[in-house]
Design an enzyme around this catalytic site. Structure first.
Site, PDB file in Angstrom:
ATOM      1  N   GLN A  87       0.866  -1.186   0.000  1.00  0.00           N
ATOM      2  CA  GLN A  87       0.000   0.000   0.000  1.00  0.00           C
ATOM      3  C   GLN A  87       0.893   1.223   0.000  1.00  0.00           C
ATOM      4  O   GLN A  87       1.886   1.270   0.719  1.00  0.00           O
ATOM      5  CB  GLN A  87      -0.847  -0.024   1.276  1.00  0.00           C
ATOM      6  CG  GLN A  87      -1.116   1.319   1.939  1.00  0.00           C
ATOM      7  CD  GLN A  87      -2.198   2.098   1.235  1.00  0.00           C
ATOM      8  OE1 GLN A  87      -3.116   1.498   0.673  1.00  0.00           O
ATOM      9  NE2 GLN A  87      -2.098   3.408   1.235  1.00  0.00           N
ATOM     10  N   THR A  88       0.584   2.215  -0.810  1.00  0.00           N
ATOM     11  CA  THR A  88       1.360   3.445  -0.749  1.00  0.00           C
ATOM     12  C   THR A  88       0.556   4.619  -1.260  1.00  0.00           C
ATOM     13  O   THR A  88      -0.408   4.446  -2.006  1.00  0.00           O
ATOM     14  CB  THR A  88       2.663   3.313  -1.573  1.00  0.00           C
ATOM     15  OG1 THR A  88       3.397   4.529  -1.481  1.00  0.00           O
ATOM     16  CG2 THR A  88       2.367   3.024  -3.031  1.00  0.00           C
ATOM     17  N   ARG A  89       0.944   5.808  -0.839  1.00  0.00           N
ATOM     18  CA  ARG A  89       0.440   7.017  -1.468  1.00  0.00           C
ATOM     19  C   ARG A  89       1.625   7.893  -1.822  1.00  0.00           C
ATOM     20  O   ARG A  89       1.512   9.086  -1.988  1.00  0.00           O
ATOM     21  CB  ARG A  89      -0.566   7.733  -0.551  1.00  0.00           C
ATOM     22  CG  ARG A  89      -0.047   8.104   0.808  1.00  0.00           C
ATOM     23  CD  ARG A  89      -1.109   8.825   1.615  1.00  0.00           C
ATOM     24  NE  ARG A  89      -0.546   9.617   2.680  1.00  0.00           N
ATOM     25  CZ  ARG A  89      -0.294   9.175   3.915  1.00  0.00           C
ATOM     26  NH1 ARG A  89      -0.558   7.933   4.235  1.00  0.00           N
ATOM     27  NH2 ARG A  89       0.213   9.971   4.822  1.00  0.00           N
TER      28      ARG A  89
ATOM     29  N   HIS B 236      10.738   5.208  -3.727  1.00  0.00           N
ATOM     30  CA  HIS B 236      12.153   5.530  -3.587  1.00  0.00           C
ATOM     31  C   HIS B 236      12.897   4.217  -3.376  1.00  0.00           C
ATOM     32  O   HIS B 236      12.285   3.158  -3.246  1.00  0.00           O
ATOM     33  CB  HIS B 236      12.338   6.509  -2.422  1.00  0.00           C
ATOM     34  CG  HIS B 236      11.590   7.807  -2.616  1.00  0.00           C
ATOM     35  ND1 HIS B 236      11.851   8.651  -3.676  1.00  0.00           N
ATOM     36  CD2 HIS B 236      10.570   8.375  -1.927  1.00  0.00           C
ATOM     37  CE1 HIS B 236      11.043   9.697  -3.610  1.00  0.00           C
ATOM     38  NE2 HIS B 236      10.246   9.554  -2.568  1.00  0.00           N
TER      39      HIS B 236
ATOM     40  N   HIS C 250      11.720   1.947  -0.600  1.00  0.00           N
ATOM     41  CA  HIS C 250      10.490   1.167  -0.829  1.00  0.00           C
ATOM     42  C   HIS C 250      10.760  -0.023  -1.743  1.00  0.00           C
ATOM     43  O   HIS C 250      10.220  -1.105  -1.552  1.00  0.00           O
ATOM     44  CB  HIS C 250       9.407   2.058  -1.450  1.00  0.00           C
ATOM     45  CG  HIS C 250       9.134   3.298  -0.668  1.00  0.00           C
ATOM     46  ND1 HIS C 250       9.299   4.555  -1.176  1.00  0.00           N
ATOM     47  CD2 HIS C 250       8.735   3.459   0.611  1.00  0.00           C
ATOM     48  CE1 HIS C 250       9.011   5.453  -0.247  1.00  0.00           C
ATOM     49  NE2 HIS C 250       8.657   4.814   0.850  1.00  0.00           N
TER      50      HIS C 250
ATOM     51  N   GLY D  67       4.788  -0.637   6.891  1.00  0.00           N
ATOM     52  CA  GLY D  67       6.031   0.091   7.141  1.00  0.00           C
ATOM     53  C   GLY D  67       5.948   0.912   8.411  1.00  0.00           C
ATOM     54  O   GLY D  67       5.105   0.685   9.276  1.00  0.00           O
ATOM     55  N   ARG D  68       6.838   1.874   8.496  1.00  0.00           N
ATOM     56  CA  ARG D  68       6.823   2.778   9.659  1.00  0.00           C
ATOM     57  C   ARG D  68       5.666   3.738   9.505  1.00  0.00           C
ATOM     58  O   ARG D  68       5.382   4.215   8.418  1.00  0.00           O
ATOM     59  CB  ARG D  68       8.078   3.629   9.676  1.00  0.00           C
ATOM     60  CG  ARG D  68       9.340   2.913   9.742  1.00  0.00           C
ATOM     61  CD  ARG D  68      10.474   3.868   9.372  1.00  0.00           C
ATOM     62  NE  ARG D  68      10.729   4.890  10.389  1.00  0.00           N
ATOM     63  CZ  ARG D  68      10.637   6.188  10.182  1.00  0.00           C
ATOM     64  NH1 ARG D  68      10.234   6.666   9.024  1.00  0.00           N
ATOM     65  NH2 ARG D  68      10.942   7.038  11.136  1.00  0.00           N
ATOM     66  N   ASP D  69       5.003   4.044  10.565  1.00  0.00           N
ATOM     67  CA  ASP D  69       3.957   5.060  10.591  1.00  0.00           C
ATOM     68  C   ASP D  69       2.971   4.882   9.432  1.00  0.00           C
ATOM     69  O   ASP D  69       2.612   5.837   8.760  1.00  0.00           O
ATOM     70  CB  ASP D  69       4.589   6.458  10.557  1.00  0.00           C
ATOM     71  CG  ASP D  69       3.593   7.537  11.011  1.00  0.00           C
ATOM     72  OD1 ASP D  69       2.623   7.195  11.707  1.00  0.00           O
ATOM     73  OD2 ASP D  69       3.783   8.716  10.642  1.00  0.00           O
ATOM     74  N   HIS D  70       2.541   3.639   9.215  1.00  0.00           N
ATOM     75  CA  HIS D  70       1.614   3.329   8.125  1.00  0.00           C
ATOM     76  C   HIS D  70       0.334   4.165   8.263  1.00  0.00           C
ATOM     77  O   HIS D  70      -0.291   4.178   9.313  1.00  0.00           O
ATOM     78  CB  HIS D  70       1.275   1.837   8.157  1.00  0.00           C
ATOM     79  CG  HIS D  70       0.412   1.397   7.018  1.00  0.00           C
ATOM     80  ND1 HIS D  70       0.921   0.708   5.933  1.00  0.00           N
ATOM     81  CD2 HIS D  70      -0.906   1.562   6.764  1.00  0.00           C
ATOM     82  CE1 HIS D  70      -0.061   0.477   5.085  1.00  0.00           C
ATOM     83  NE2 HIS D  70      -1.186   0.985   5.559  1.00  0.00           N
ATOM     84  N   ALA D  71      -0.048   4.837   7.159  1.00  0.00           N
ATOM     85  CA  ALA D  71      -1.285   5.643   7.116  1.00  0.00           C
ATOM     86  C   ALA D  71      -1.321   6.737   8.170  1.00  0.00           C
ATOM     87  O   ALA D  71      -2.381   7.243   8.520  1.00  0.00           O
ATOM     88  CB  ALA D  71      -2.528   4.764   7.229  1.00  0.00           C
TER      89      ALA D  71
END
Ligand code: ZN
Length: 395
Positions: A197-199, A203, A206, A291-295
């Protein structure tokens, strides 16, 4: 319900399909002309589509009070199934006053009759409790809380049918529905698929995470969110172009599928990580990268809160396996992309840039360091951001 293909069952066991087609759709459209019209918020437009295509299985409509309360208080639906985010249809006082339970309504996306619903229940929203429990803050500076406080004070619960897709349908060619992705994974022979999942653009950090995950499964489903986001996130079309650039040159074509996730971003951090995982299970994924601090947004959530929250569910309850990743970066001493878990060196050796630094460099027309972002991606982002700069400042 749609026949389910793939190795993992949808959440709750059955893939929901609330999209009416052909004669059924035509008949519903004809009947709905006489229904009272209810304007959907941007988020409700997105939610209606997500429910209808089965991405939010087992939901078959907007939540009634029992589910709303239960989800807020216990992160479970009233039937006991894990679910972390309320999915509701808010309306203002005036609209609510004109409607009653049992009534059929037309769900409007602007002038488009997008769907129909029978009102099972009309009840007041408990905004402060929802903010405190779901977003873990009642501060209006939080974009999710601000949206919640802006919306109407009443909620309409009931089963829905979608008659038309949303008006603004970005990337229709990448809008694979859960029933389709299940077939696509199966036809590629993937028994185990990891969703990312990404917004954000991809990089090097990722890419490292995605490829590390891909080492232990059969396929990678790159599933960027293109629903409503904050105005300062990188525009979706620029992101999609950057994904296509990197996939073409650096990923094995038979192991990666790109699709868009048309969900609205809540910025609810840990609770949204659970929600994102459940939705990807419905798409047929067996693993989900967190990941870290997702959403997350701002400093509202601890760096690993979105990892810890998975411990609040019983083993196997979610069905999909989360893969947790730490902070990743290029280390000059290691000479590779590594993580805080695997690199023994100090911050001075790490190539890291904040989101603001990245944006400022791109706006000035500077390439990002190659250790941070591949040049193919830098170029797409730079061109995209510079072309959009005036529009981006409007909001
Ligand atoms: Zn190192």
């Amino acid at each position: 319900m749609t026949r389910v293909v793939g190795s993992i069952a949808p959440h709750g066991g059955q893939l929901v399909n609330r999209v009416l087609r052909g004669e059924l759709c035509a008949a519903a459209l004809e009947r709905a002309v006489s229904f009272p019209r209810v304007a959907l918020t941007r988020m409700a437009v997105s939610d209606l589509e997500m429910i209808s295509v089965g991405a939010f299985s087992p939901l078959t409509g907007f939540m009634t009070r029992a589910d709303y309360d239960s989800v807020i208080d216990t992160m479970h639906l009233s039937n006991g199934l894990a679910w972390s985010i309320p999915v509701t249809l808010p309306v203002d006082d005036e609209t609510a006053a004109g409607l009653h339970e049992g009534q059929e309504i037309a769900l409007m996306d602007g002038n488009l009759l997008m769907g129909i619903m029978t009102i099972a229940e009309k009840f007041p929203a408990d905004k402060e409790r929802e903010a405190r429990e779901v977003y873990r803050t009642t501060e209006e500076a939080h974009p999710g809380v601000a949206r919640l406080y802006r919306q109407g004070n009443w909620l309409l619960g009931g089963e829905v049918f979608q008659l038309n897709p949303p008006q603004e349908c970005e990337f229709p060619e990448l809008r694979h529905e859960p029933a389709q992705t299940r077939r696509m994974f199966a036809s590629r022979g993937w028994r185990r698929t990891v969703a990312f999942q990404t917004r954000n653009p991809i990089h090097r950090a990722h890419e490292y995470i995605q490829k590390t995950a891909l080492e232990i499964v059969d396929g990678l489903f790159l599933h960027p969110l293109v629903g409503e986001t904050k105005s300062d996130d990188i525009p979706a079309d620029v992101r999609i172009e950057s994904y296509q650039a990197i996939l073409r040159d650096y990923y094995p074509a038979d192991r990666v599928l790109l699709g868009v996730f048309p969900a609205a971003m809540r910025y609810a951090g840990p609770r949204e990580a659970i929600f994102h995982a459940i939705a990807r299970k419905n798409y047929g994924c067996t693993h989900f990268i967190v990941g870290r601090d997702h959403a997350g947004v701002g400093k509202y959530y601890g760096t690993y809160d979105a990892h810890y929250i998975f411990d609040e569910f019983d083993h196997g309850e979610l069905g999909i396996t989360p893969l947790f990743f730490d902070y990743t970066f290029f280390c000059k001493k290691c000479g590779a992309v590594v993580s805080a878990k695997t690199c023994p060196h100090s911050k001075e050796d790490w190539v890291s840039l904040s989101g603001t630094q990245v944006r400022e460099m791109l706006e000035r027309g500077e390439m990002l360091p190659a250790e941070f972002t591949r040049p193919e991606v830098s170029r797409v982002l730079m061109n995209g951001i510079r072309a959009k700069k005036p529009a981006a400042n409007e909001e």
